[in-house]
Design a protein around this motif. Structure first.
Motif, PDB file in Angstrom:
ATOM      1  N   LEU A 273     -17.123  40.734 -18.493  1.00 56.28           N
ATOM      2  CA  LEU A 273     -15.887  40.798 -19.263  1.00 56.28           C
ATOM      3  C   LEU A 273     -15.443  42.252 -19.355  1.00 56.28           C
ATOM      4  O   LEU A 273     -16.135  43.096 -19.939  1.00 56.28           O
ATOM      5  N   LEU A 274     -14.292  42.564 -18.778  1.00 59.11           N
ATOM      6  CA  LEU A 274     -13.776  43.932 -18.755  1.00 59.11           C
ATOM      7  C   LEU A 274     -13.322  44.347 -20.152  1.00 59.11           C
ATOM      8  O   LEU A 274     -12.567  43.626 -20.806  1.00 59.11           O
ATOM      9  N   LEU A 275     -13.767  45.514 -20.595  1.00 62.20           N
ATOM     10  CA  LEU A 275     -13.386  46.015 -21.910  1.00 62.20           C
ATOM     11  C   LEU A 275     -12.521  47.263 -21.821  1.00 62.20           C
ATOM     12  O   LEU A 275     -11.402  47.289 -22.313  1.00 62.20           O
TER      13      LEU A 275
ATOM     14  N   SER B 154      -5.116  44.497 -22.733  1.00 58.10           N
ATOM     15  CA  SER B 154      -5.837  43.900 -23.860  1.00 58.10           C
ATOM     16  C   SER B 154      -6.930  42.943 -23.403  1.00 58.10           C
ATOM     17  O   SER B 154      -6.794  42.259 -22.388  1.00 58.10           O
ATOM     18  N   ALA B 155      -7.998  42.880 -24.189  1.00 61.89           N
ATOM     19  CA  ALA B 155      -9.062  41.908 -23.965  1.00 61.89           C
ATOM     20  C   ALA B 155      -8.857  40.663 -24.828  1.00 61.89           C
ATOM     21  O   ALA B 155      -9.608  39.702 -24.730  1.00 61.89           O
TER      22      ALA B 155
ATOM     23  N   VAL C 276      -5.736  45.440 -27.451  1.00 60.92           N
ATOM     24  CA  VAL C 276      -6.667  44.786 -28.365  1.00 60.92           C
ATOM     25  C   VAL C 276      -8.053  44.708 -27.720  1.00 60.92           C
ATOM     26  O   VAL C 276      -8.204  44.231 -26.597  1.00 60.92           O
ATOM     27  N   GLY C 277      -9.064  45.188 -28.447  1.00 62.44           N
ATOM     28  CA  GLY C 277     -10.441  45.109 -27.966  1.00 62.44           C
ATOM     29  C   GLY C 277     -11.158  43.914 -28.562  1.00 62.44           C
ATOM     30  O   GLY C 277     -10.715  43.335 -29.562  1.00 62.44           O
TER      31      GLY C 277
ATOM     32  N   ARG D 215     -14.427  52.232 -12.385  1.00 65.75           N
ATOM     33  CA  ARG D 215     -15.528  51.922 -13.295  1.00 65.75           C
ATOM     34  C   ARG D 215     -14.986  51.398 -14.627  1.00 65.75           C
ATOM     35  O   ARG D 215     -14.033  51.948 -15.167  1.00 65.75           O
ATOM     36  N   TRP D 216     -15.606  50.341 -15.137  1.00 58.32           N
ATOM     37  CA  TRP D 216     -15.199  49.728 -16.399  1.00 58.32           C
ATOM     38  C   TRP D 216     -16.413  49.581 -17.310  1.00 58.32           C
ATOM     39  O   TRP D 216     -17.520  49.305 -16.848  1.00 58.32           O
TER      40      TRP D 216
END
Length: 342
Positions: free
Chosen positions: A82-84, A175-176, A207-208, A91-92
Motif C-alpha cells: 500500500l503506497l503511502l 491521497s491514500a 490524506v494519509g 521509491r515509496w
C-alpha cells in the motif's frame, strides 16, 4: 480529558459498506454548535442552509489506486503493498503484508511482472517499508491499470465503481484515503451553490492512512498525530480572507480542509499562499482561527476526528447528536451520511 470521553456505541450494521446510488441523496443532520439543537434533512437541501457571501472550502486531493496485489519472487507467495508517501527516485514508503516475509532485499512482481516489479529496500522503525519500483513509462498510468482503491478497514464490500471513492472535483493525485465529506457533492449541486452567491474554493491535503489510526493512549494528548502534506493557493487564501472581511462564513467541507486552513491561518484568521507538512491536532479547548462551520461525516469512536468536531461544537453536543444519529439509523463513516455544524 480522557480518550474514553469520546466513546459512543455504534451497531456494526450502521457502518455504510457501499455508497448510495445518488451522491447527494444521503441524509444531512444539522447541528447548532451553540445550542446543540439538531434537524434531520437531506444533503441535496444544503443550499437552503448557505447564505450569499459564504464560502465553501473543498479538498481537491484525488485518491491513488494505491493498493497493489502481487507476488514474492521467486517463491510466488502473495504480497500486498500500500503506497503511502512518494520518497522520490521511484521509491515509496509503504505498508506491506505479510510483514515478516517482506524483508529488505525481497523482490516483488505485480500483474505478470512485465509492467511493474519492486524491491524492498528498508524496514522503518514503525514497520513501514521503503520500496523501490521498477517500470518504464508513467507510474500513475501503471497504477490505474494494476492498483486498487485502498478502502478503509471497516469497509468489507468490494467497490464496483472506483470513482465513487473520489469526489467529483478531485484533481491533485496523492491521497491514500478519500476526503469523504466531499463525496456527497455533485457538479450540479456545486453549480447551484455558486449561482446563489456562495464562493467555492479549493485546498489540497493528501490524506494519509494515519487518519484511521486509533488513539490507543488513555490520555489523548499523548497520541502522536500523523503528518500530511497540504497546500493553499493564493487565490483560495484571497477568497477566504475576503469572505471573513465581508462577514461571510468560512465553511470547510471535511476535517481535511479544516486542518489545512487552520494549519496556515494567522492568529487573526488571515491566510496566505502556503504549502508544507502539517500534524495539527485539534481537540476540545482549541480556538478556531479561520473556520466558522463544518460539513463532515460521522467519525469513529475515540478518534482524533470526533475530537476535532467536539472542539467545534462541544463534546456533549456532539455525543448527543451521535446518539440521535444511531437512534435514527443514520449511515456512518466513509460512505455514510453527513452533518453540517454551524
Amino acid at each position: 480529558m480522557k480518550t474514553s470521553d469520546f466513546y459512543y456505541d455504534l451497531p456494526p450494521e450502521l457502518i455504510a459498506q457501499t455508497p448510495l446510488a445518488r451522491r447527494d441523496g444521503s441524509r444531512l443532520m444539522l447541528l447548532d454548535k451553540a445550542t446543540g439543537e439538531t434537524q434531520h434533512r437531506h444533503f441535496y437541501e444544503l443550499p437552503q442552509f448557505l447564505r450569499p457571501g459564504d464560502c465553501l472550502v473543498l479538498n481537491d486531493s484525488r485518491v491513488l489506486p494505491a493498493r497493489l496485489l502481487g507476488h514474492r519472487e521467486p517463491s510466488g507467495g502473495v504480497a500486498e503493498v500500500l503506497l503511502l508517501i512518494d520518497r522520490g527516485e521511484k521509491r515509496w514508503e509503504c505498508l506491506v503484508r505479510p510483514g515478516r516475509k517482506l524483508k529488505p532485499g525481497q523482490k516483488l512482481s505485480f500483474g505478470d511482472g512485465t509492467l511493474l516489479s519492486a524491491t524492498v529496500l528498508e524496514a522503518l522503525p514503525g514497520g513501514n517499508r521503503i520500496v523501490e519500483f521498477h517500470y518504464e513509462g508513467i507510474f500513475l498510468e501503471i497504477l490505474e491499470r494494476l492498483g486498487k482503491m485502498p478502502l478503509p478497514p471497516y469497509i468489507k464490500e468490494e467497490l464496483n465503481d472506483p470513482e465513487r471513492y473520489q469526489t467529483v472535483y478531485s484533481r491533485e493525485v496523492g491521497s491514500a484515503a478519500a476526503p469523504t465529506a466531499g463525496l456527497h457533492f455533485t457538479k450540479e449541486l456545486l453549480t447551484q451553490v455558486e449561482q446563489m452567491g456562495v464562493k467555492v474554493c479549493y485546498v489540497t491535503l493528501h490524506v494519509g492512512l494515519g487518519t484511521f489510526r486509533p488513539v490507543k493512549e488513555d490520555d489523548p494528548l499523548e497520541h502522536e498525530m500523523h503528518a500530511e502534506y497540504c497546500m493553499i493557493s493564493a487565490q483560495t487564501a484571497d477568497i477566504i480572507n475576503q469572505t471573513k472581511k465581508n462577514g461571510g462564513r468560512v465553511i470547510c467541507v471535511g476535517t481535511t480542509s479544516c486542518r489545512t486552513i487552520e494549519s496556515w491561518a494567522g492568529e487573526n484568521g488571515e491566510l496566505k499562499e502556503s504549502a508544507g507538512w502539517t500534524n495539527i491536532y485539534i481537540y476540545p479547548g482549541y480556538r478556531f482561527k479561520a473556520l466558522d462551520a463544518l460539513i463532515t461525516n460521522f467519525h469513529l469512536p475515540e478518534s482524533t476526528l470526533i475530537m476535532l468536531v467536539s472542539a467545534l461544537a462541544g463534546r456533549e453536543n456532539v455525543l448527543a447528536a451521535y446518539q440521535e444519529a444511531v437512534k435514527e439509523r443514520y449511515r456512518f463513516f466513509s460512505f455514510g451520511d453527513a452533518m453540517f455544524i454551524s
